[in-house]
Design an enzyme around this catalytic site. Structure first.
Site: not given
Length: 209
Positions: A110, A161, A192
Site C-alpha cells: 500500500s 481495489d 486491497h
C-alpha cells in the site's frame, strides 16, 4: 521532522539473514509499522536479511511514508523528498551493517509500495528490485525521466481495489516499462490487501532473480 537522519537514528529493524543473502527492504502500509511488515519477510524468503524502517510522517496518528491531500491525492513534492530520504537511509544502513554488495529488494504494501516505487524510479542506483502489493502510481500527474533499464519490478494488485485504482496501476506499469524496466504484473480478483496468490507470485519471482 525534516532532514534525513542517519541509519542509527531512524527507527528500524535489522536482521542479518544468511551469509551473502539478499536484503528485503520491508516497507509498511499506512497505520502499520516496521514490526508488522517485517513478519512478512519470512514468508517470502526465510533466508534473506531484513531491513524494515518506520515511516516518518503521520496522518491522524497513523504512520505513513509521505503526506497526502486526500485518498489517492499525494503531495508529490513530499513523495520526492521522502524517497530521497529513504534512499539515503538505505545507503547508510549498507555502510553501518557492513552489507557490501548484497542486493536490496524493496517490498512494500500500500503506502509502502508507493514509496518503494518512488524510490526505485528516482534512485535506481540504490534500489533496482521491487515487489509491490496494492501499490499505485506515486507521482500524480507528473512523469519522471529515469533510466530503469537494469531494474526489475513485480507489481501485484486486485482488479477492484478502490484504494489503488486500476487506472493508476496501469499508469505505473506503463511508466516503468517506458523507462526501460523489466515489469511483471499480476492482477487478481478482489481489492486491497496481500492475498495468498500474491505471496505465491512473489516467492516465485524472488527465486527467478
Amino acid at each position: 521532522m525534516t532532514g534525513a537522519p542517519n541509519a542509527a537514528g531512524w527507527p528500524h529493524i535489522y536482521r542479518e539473514g544468511s551469509a551473502n543473502s539478499s536484503i528485503l527492504l520491508m516497507l509498511h502500509g499506512t497505520g502499520s509499522n516496521e514490526q508488522d511488515i517485517a513478519q512478512l519477510a519470512a514468508e517470502l524468503d526465510p533466508s534473506a536479511g531484513v531491513l524494515a524502517p518506520r515511516g516518518r510522517t503521520q496522518e491522524k496518528g497513523m504512520l505513513r511514508w509521505f503526506a497526502r491531500r486526500g485518498e489517492g491525492l499525494f503531495d508529490v513534492d513530499d513523495v520526492i523528498l521522502r524517497a530521497g530520504e529513504l534512499a539515503q537511509f538505505v545507503g547508510e544502513a549498507r555502510e553501518q551493517y557492513g552489507l557490501g554488495d548484497r542486493q536490496f529488494i524493496a517490498v512494500g504494501f500500500s503506502n509502502g509500495a508507493n514509496i518503494a516505487l518512488a524510490t526505485a524510479m528516482l534512485h535506481a542506483d540504490v534500489i533496482d528490485r521491487v515487489i509491490t502489493f496494492s501499490g499505485m502510481y506515486p507521482f500524480g500527474d507528473r512523469t519522471t525521466e529515469g533510466d530503469l533499464s537494469g531494474s526489475r519490478f513485480l507489481v501485484l494488485n486486485g482488479r477492484t481495489d478502490p484504494m489503488a485504482p486500476l487506472e493508476s496501476v496501469t499508469t505505473v506499469v506503463q511508466e516503468l516499462r517506458r523507462q526501460g524496466a523489466d515489469v511483471e504484473q499480476v492482477l487478481r480478483d478482489g481489492g486491497h490487501g496481500v492475498a495468498s496468490s500474491d505471496l505465491s507470485a512473489a516467492v516465485g519471482w524472488l527465486k527467478r532473480l
